[in-house]
Design an enzyme around this catalytic site. Structure first.
Site: not given
Ligand code: GDP
Ligand code: IMO
Ligand code: MG
Length: 423
Positions: A12-13, A15-16, A18, A38, A40-41, A143, A224, A239, A302, A332
């Site tokens: 997860g996280d 950069g989906k 973006k 859950n 956060g994009h 259900r 995720q 998740t 967190r 970067d």
């Molecule tokens: P997602 O859940 O996959 O959409 O990713 P998040 O938004 O939770 O976390 C990705 C973080 O990396 C965010 O703060 C974005 O703004 C940042 N981000 C995405 N691509 C890049 C990158 O190429 N460089 C930097 N510095 N930040 C990036």
């Molecule tokens: P995005 O879409 C990163 C993690 C939680 C925990 C586990 C279960 O932004 O990539 P939940 O609340 O789903 O029952 O938690 O999954 N988790 C994520 N980690 N990015 C996410 O979403 C997440 N959504 C849930 O931290 O470990």
């Molecule tokens: Mg995220």
């Protein structure tokens, strides 16, 4: 752009958000098909930051349609807040958003039970986002869930919800927490339902109308990441939905034979938030990123756990998702590193493993086998073409693509929309 599923290839996280925002320029429709708030994009456009939780990241491009599919679990009060928050910032949210009538609702008792079950687990907690996701999907499977479509029949909804609240209050009381007021919950849910009603429809029919038109361009926005998948992830530290590519079909009603590509989004290193095994975790790298102000969660704030790129797990991810295109983000982040480690194998004692073990306890015992690659020690944030990147940075991303076995399609070198290189 043909119909493409975009998945997180790690935890997860990646950069989906973006990458979805960038690709939406070429798409007609963007679909969320699993997960809930859950997620956060983050999207950054001309220095303005937006964090989306339930609404697809395509919403920031006016002429595109966004769909919340049947596989999503949706907190109605939170979604109303998200819609209004965007509208206050001048983002159009109206006929361009469709919500499936079959998406299950996340209700206050789900959130309370999520928190209570986590605290009961003590040292064995999952580290959930406490958004009620697990209990809502459990009700769906059991259900006993309520769906967005139920909001359209207020009297029946009030009756069903009151019954569920009473059932759940018994459990909540047993666990030592204050029971919910049925009237308050019914009233706030119906108030949210009234605002959401114009958006609620049979999204399967809509998506098939789009598919019937020639050259449909649909983007499926995964939430995720692969190793948080309920089946393929590091169970139980996962998740409660299918975050892998198959989830996009079941969660939207678009059949597999209408999917043309699967794009995997991955960081140039690895992060994880929450508990569970993470073979390449490196506390020095975590400290370095946190000191730079990077890698704090978009949903819970967190600090994310950080580690080196793991080619073993990501290769597995390419395999189970059918990833044919890669978007490598956060390159970067490694600009200042003198040497960069890449995990190319796992070892448990003298045993070498080519695939991550499916058992979390076994995965926790795995020691990474690293190769070292030289860093480029130059800023990449202003690169706009692949050829603008330092040679060593190009070598690094090509090496990653080669190790995991998919084509390099996008390299991201900053959070901004413009900091994206298309190959
Ligand atoms: P997602 O859940 O996959 O959409 O990713 P998040 O938004 O939770 O976390 C990705 C973080 O990396 C965010 O703060 C974005 O703004 C940042 N981000 C995405 N691509 C890049 C990158 O190429 N460089 C930097 N510095 N930040 C990036
Ligand atoms: P995005 O879409 C990163 C993690 C939680 C925990 C586990 C279960 O932004 O990539 P939940 O609340 O789903 O029952 O938690 O999954 N988790 C994520 N980690 N990015 C996410 O979403 C997440 N959504 C849930 O931290 O470990
Ligand atoms: Mg995220």
């Amino acid at each position: 752009m043909p119909n493409t599923i975009l998945v997180g290839a790690q935890w997860g996280d990646e950069g989906k958000g973006k990458i979805i925002d960038f690709l939406t320029d070429e798409a007609d429709v963007v679909v969320r098909s699993q997960g809930g708030n859950n997620a956060g994009h983050t999207i950054v456009i001309e220095g303005e930051k937006y964090v989306l939780h339930l609404i697809p990241s395509g919403i920031l491009r006016k002429s595109k349609t966004c769909v919340i599919g049947n596989g999503v679990v949706l907190d109605p009060v939170s979604l109303v807040g998200e819609i209004q928050g965007l509208q206050e910032r001048g983002v159009k949210v109206g006929k361009n958003l469709l919500i499936s009538d079959s998406a299950h609702l996340v209700l206050p008792y789900h959130r309370i039970l999520d928190g209570l079950r986590e605290s009961q687990k003590g040292g064995k907690k999952i580290g959930t986002t406490k958004r009620g996701i697990g209990p809502a999907y459990a009700d769906k499977a059991f259900r006993t869930g309520l769906r967005t479509g139920d909001l359209l029949k207020p009297d029946l909804f009030a009756e069903k919800l009151t019954k569920r609240i009473k059932e759940n209050n018994a459990v909540i009381k047993e666990l030592g927490e204050k029971p919910l007021s049925p009237k308050e919950v019914v009233d706030e849910s119906l108030a949210a339902g009234q605002i959401l009603a114009p958006f609620i429809t049979n999204t399967v029919v809509f998506l098939h109308e789009v598919l019937a038109a020639k050259n449909s361009n649909m983007l499926f926005e995964g939430a995720q990441g692969t190793f948080l998948d309920i089946d393929h992830g590091t169970y139980p530290y996962v998740t409660s939905s299918n975050t892998t590519s198959g989830g996009a079909c079941t969660g939207s009603g678009v059949p597999p034979n209408r999917i043309d590509h699967v794009m995997g989004v991955l960081k140039a290193y690895t992060t994880r938030v929450g508990e569970g095994p993470f073979p390449t975790e490196d506390s020095d790298l975590s400290k370095r990123f946190h000191a730079m102000g990077r890698e704090f969660g978009a949903t819970t704030g967190r600090a994310r756990r950080c580690g080196w790129f793991d080619a073993v797990s990501t290769k597995y991810s390419v395999m189970i998702n059918g990833i044919d295109q890669l978007a490598i983000t956060n390159l970067d982040g490694l600009d200042e590193a003198e040497w960069i480690k890449v995990c190319v194998g796992y070892r448990i004692g003298s045993k070498k493993l080519d695939f991550p073990p499916t058992d979390s306890e076994e995965l926790a015992l795995c020691k990474p086998v690293y190769i070292d690659m030289p860093g480029w020690r130059k800023s990449t944030e202003n690169a706009r073409e692949f050829s603008d990147l330092p040679q060593k940075a190009r070598n690094y991303v090509k090496k990653i693509a080669g190790l995991v076995g998919a084509n390099l399609s996008i390299v991201s070198i900053g959070p901004g929309r413009e900091q994206t290189i298309r190959l």
